[in-house]
Design a protein around this motif. Structure first.
Motif, PDB file in Angstrom:
ATOM      1  N   ASP A  86     -11.110   5.778  61.589  1.00 13.40           N
ATOM      2  CA  ASP A  86     -11.874   5.100  62.644  1.00 13.40           C
ATOM      3  C   ASP A  86     -11.297   3.730  62.977  1.00 13.40           C
ATOM      4  N   ARG A  87     -10.454   3.206  62.073  1.00 17.27           N
ATOM      5  CA  ARG A  87      -9.797   1.917  62.323  1.00 17.27           C
ATOM      6  C   ARG A  87      -8.287   2.102  62.288  1.00 17.27           C
ATOM      7  N   GLY A  88      -7.674   2.243  63.460  1.00 15.59           N
ATOM      8  CA  GLY A  88      -6.222   2.401  63.526  1.00 15.59           C
ATOM      9  C   GLY A  88      -5.537   1.056  63.388  1.00 15.59           C
ATOM     10  N   VAL A  89      -4.368   1.062  62.759  1.00 10.83           N
ATOM     11  CA  VAL A  89      -3.652  -0.195  62.545  1.00 10.83           C
ATOM     12  C   VAL A  89      -2.257  -0.113  63.163  1.00 10.83           C
ATOM     13  N   VAL A  90      -1.872  -1.148  63.888  1.00  9.33           N
ATOM     14  CA  VAL A  90      -0.503  -1.281  64.376  1.00  9.33           C
ATOM     15  C   VAL A  90       0.118  -2.455  63.615  1.00  9.33           C
ATOM     16  N   PHE A  91       1.183  -2.155  62.872  1.00  3.93           N
ATOM     17  CA  PHE A  91       1.772  -3.154  61.979  1.00  3.93           C
ATOM     18  C   PHE A  91       2.940  -3.876  62.648  1.00  3.93           C
ATOM     19  N   GLN A  92       3.171  -5.099  62.213  1.00  2.00           N
ATOM     20  CA  GLN A  92       4.322  -5.840  62.732  1.00  2.00           C
ATOM     21  C   GLN A  92       5.625  -5.093  62.454  1.00  2.00           C
ATOM     22  N   GLU A  93       5.716  -4.488  61.245  1.00  2.00           N
ATOM     23  CA  GLU A  93       6.953  -3.787  60.887  1.00  2.00           C
ATOM     24  C   GLU A  93       6.907  -2.310  61.290  1.00  2.00           C
ATOM     25  N   TYR A  94       6.093  -1.990  62.272  1.00  2.00           N
ATOM     26  CA  TYR A  94       6.006  -0.661  62.897  1.00  2.00           C
ATOM     27  C   TYR A  94       5.468   0.416  61.963  1.00  2.00           C
ATOM     28  N   ALA A  95       6.038   0.522  60.769  1.00  2.00           N
ATOM     29  CA  ALA A  95       5.543   1.483  59.776  1.00  2.00           C
ATOM     30  C   ALA A  95       5.625   2.927  60.263  1.00  2.00           C
ATOM     31  N   LEU A  96       6.605   3.217  61.127  1.00  2.00           N
ATOM     32  CA  LEU A  96       6.861   4.617  61.473  1.00  2.00           C
ATOM     33  C   LEU A  96       7.534   5.267  60.275  1.00  2.00           C
ATOM     34  N   LEU A  97       7.220   6.525  60.014  1.00  2.00           N
ATOM     35  CA  LEU A  97       7.843   7.196  58.881  1.00  2.00           C
ATOM     36  C   LEU A  97       9.251   7.634  59.280  1.00  2.00           C
ATOM     37  N   PRO A  98      10.282   7.120  58.611  1.00  2.00           N
ATOM     38  CA  PRO A  98      11.662   7.342  59.063  1.00  2.00           C
ATOM     39  C   PRO A  98      12.113   8.791  58.990  1.00  2.00           C
ATOM     40  N   TRP A  99      11.404   9.599  58.191  1.00  3.00           N
ATOM     41  CA  TRP A  99      11.825  11.002  58.041  1.00  3.00           C
ATOM     42  C   TRP A  99      11.138  11.920  59.035  1.00  3.00           C
ATOM     43  N   LYS A 100      10.317  11.358  59.915  1.00  2.65           N
ATOM     44  CA  LYS A 100       9.666  12.194  60.910  1.00  2.65           C
ATOM     45  C   LYS A 100      10.135  11.797  62.304  1.00  2.65           C
ATOM     46  N   ARG A 101      10.325  12.802  63.147  1.00  5.84           N
ATOM     47  CA  ARG A 101      10.665  12.527  64.530  1.00  5.84           C
ATOM     48  C   ARG A 101       9.520  11.776  65.195  1.00  5.84           C
ATOM     49  N   VAL A 102       9.827  11.153  66.338  1.00  8.79           N
ATOM     50  CA  VAL A 102       8.826  10.343  67.031  1.00  8.79           C
ATOM     51  C   VAL A 102       7.557  11.151  67.282  1.00  8.79           C
ATOM     52  N   ILE A 103       7.719  12.377  67.774  1.00  4.37           N
ATOM     53  CA  ILE A 103       6.520  13.160  68.115  1.00  4.37           C
ATOM     54  C   ILE A 103       5.699  13.476  66.861  1.00  4.37           C
ATOM     55  N   ASP A 104       6.372  13.703  65.745  1.00  5.07           N
ATOM     56  CA  ASP A 104       5.629  13.992  64.513  1.00  5.07           C
ATOM     57  C   ASP A 104       4.969  12.739  63.960  1.00  5.07           C
ATOM     58  N   ASN A 105       5.583  11.587  64.180  1.00  3.94           N
ATOM     59  CA  ASN A 105       4.927  10.335  63.827  1.00  3.94           C
ATOM     60  C   ASN A 105       3.655  10.141  64.657  1.00  3.94           C
TER      61      ASN A 105
END
Lengths: 266, 266
Positions: A86-105
């Motif tokens: 219920d509380r989404g977070v957008v981090f300064q360091e993005y925190a995208l998972l490097p092993w997943k493609r953009v769509i899977d992230n």
């Protein structure tokens, strides 16, 4: 600094005190001394303050990563005890998972919820289109620029349909031109998504450009110094107009004085 | 002089083969100069005849299959147990406190020291070799998995939790993939250890296999057989490295662009 309970309060901070244990030592660091604040439903609230004022710690506490050592944080009247979708977070360091493609992230939160693949990809593609990333869906995060990574991170948060989006200095690591574009895009995206946003930044310009209200914190340990209403219509929130907008310039200067700790010009 | 006629890969192969041929030629030429009995200093021709004989009698294929079977099964079990133990210790403080001293102690006792007691408990042959291999593979996998789990960037964990990940989803979608580069390091180390361990265990505790061939050839003065065993051992390792370890690295680490946590931090 009033905390009158109104019916449209989404998140309430009541005399919140936040400490964190420093990485190496056993010493505790007081980040936030006592903050009471109501975040209203569907508002865009910006917290601005110098580095070390505890604004990022505040985000961590509302996200549920960190427990307050005093006071209470509630959302819709219920105490926040742990992280949740219920509380989404957008981090300064993005925190995208490097092993997943953009769509899977972007589809990750929906995957956690058990949404079938076709459906979660459809949703993810919708938010990739909104954030101008339609062409990047098959890429891995390391193939994206800083601005694209942060767009993907925003898309990931929004695709998960949180009630509140917590943004922790999300544009601090991108170059100035990209930052302005991202700020304008965020205004536009928020118009569509219409959810409660708590945005933390050290940039006064960014705060006044984005916020419905701007909360100024004192240097650490953080307390609320003042709250400034920004009533500039959303339609005017683009840099071309804002740069010449007397209201924007007046508010920006007012907040700047607050942040720098000089006496407020009457 | 043959530039342009051959692909770089073919040229590389031919040059490598030329090196081997020169070595074999020197070896063959040195035999009359040394002038010793074949059991002391066999010629390449003796080795070739031993090889043909071992093939014709069906000994070498059986030994090779036995060795491969023991190796793959031992490494496979060791990987599964090592990753599981690394995860358990990395994710549970209680398990860490109970198991860490024990594991550090066991790690200090090299597998060679265990083999005599394994022989007493499990007899010569398959069981003893398998257990020795699992033992050898377990530790590098465990330590590297543990290192990987303990160095997962907290921001990935926080991101997944605020997207609604359950504990199991967190392990599967974040912690394991984040630890994968370390796990692969453990796999390489473990696979190498296990290969040496296999030959050694077969020398002590087997009546078949490549290690047994090496040992038995020497102790019955069929030195050419020992050299066949050594050559097969070398080729087997090259084969395993090419066909199984390198591709694993390629599809994981390399595809993420040598991803490290530093890349995301600015």
């Amino acid at each position: 600094m009033t905390t009158t309970q109104t019916t449209d309060t989404k998140i309430r901070l009541d005399a919140v005190r936040l400490e964190y244990v420093k990485e190496e030592g056993r010493s505790r660091h007081l980040a936030v001394e006592s903050i009471s604040l109501d975040i209203r439903d569907k508002e865009f609230l910006v917290v601005v303050g110098p580095s070390g004022c505890g604004k990022s710690t505040l985000i961590s506490a509302i996200a549920g990563f960190l427990k307050p050592t005093g006071g209470h944080i509630t959302m819709d009247g219920r105490e926040i005890t742990r992280p949740g979708a219920d509380r989404g977070v957008v981090f300064q360091e993005y925190a995208l998972l490097p092993w997943k493609r953009v769509i899977d992230n972007v589809a990750l939160g929906l995957k956690f919820k058990g949404v079938p693949k076709a459906e979660r990809y459809a949703t993810a593609r919708r938010f990739l289109a909104i954030t101008n990333l339609a062409d990047a869906e098959q890429k891995f995060p390391h193939e994206l620029s800083g601005g694209m990574k942060q767009r993907a991170a925003v898309a990931r948060t929004l695709a998960n349909a949180p009630e509140v989006m917590l943004m922790d200095e999300p544009f601090a690591a991108v170059d100035a031109q990209t930052r302005m574009t991202l700020q304008e895009e965020l205004v536009r995206v928020w118009e569509q998504a219409r959810l409660t946003v708590l945005f933390v930044t050290h940039s006064v310009e960014e705060a006044v450009f984005l916020g419905d209200r701007v909360v100024v914190l004192t240097p650490g340990p953080g307390r609320i110094k003042s709250i400034v209403d920004v009533s500039i219509p959303r339609a005017r929130r683009n840099w071309q107009e804002m740069n010449q907008d007397p209201e924007f310039i007046r508010l920006r200067d007012e907040v700047l004085v607050q942040v720098r700790g000089q006496p407020v010009a009457a | 002089m043959n530039a342009g006629l051959l692909t770089p890969a073919t040229e590389r192969f031919l040059k490598g083969a030329a090196g081997v041929l020169v070595l074999v030629a020197l070896w063959q030429a040195s035999v009359p100069l040394v002038g010793l009995e074949p059991y002391f200093y066999p010629s390449p021709a003796d080795v070739w005849h031993a090889f043909v004989e071992l093939m014709e009698k069906g000994i070498l294929p059986v030994y090779l299959v036995d060795s491969l079977y023991r190796y793959l099964l031992g490494v496979g079990l060791g990987i599964v147990l090592g990753i599981a133990a690394g995860l358990l210790i990395g994710l549970s403080a209680t398990a860490s406190r109970i198991l860490t001293p024990l594991i550090n102690f066991l790690f200090a006792i090299v597998e060679v020291a265990w083999i005599p007691i394994f022989v007493i408990w499990f007899g010569y042959g398959f069981k003893t070799i398998l257990i020795a291999l699992v033992y050898v593979v377990l530790f590098p996998l465990l330590y590297n998995t543990l290192l990987g789990v303990r160095t997962v960037p907290q921001v990935y964990v926080n991101a997944a939790r605020s997207l609604g990940a359950t504990r199991l989803q967190l392990i599967k979608d974040v912690i394991l993939p984040a630890a994968l580069p370390n796990i692969i390091t453990g796999l390489r180390v473990g696979a190498g250890f296990a290969f040496r361990g296999l030959i050694f265990a077969e020398i002590i505790a087997a009546k078949t296999g490549i290690g047994y061939l090496i040992f038995e050839g020497a102790s019955t003065q069929q030195t050419a057989r020992t050299i066949v065993g050594m050559i097969v051992m070398g080729l087997l390792w090259l084969f395993l490295d090419r066909c199984y370890l390198k591709p694993i690295e390629r599809v994981t680490i390399e595809r993420w662009g040598q991803v490290t946590t530093a890349e995301d931090r600015e």
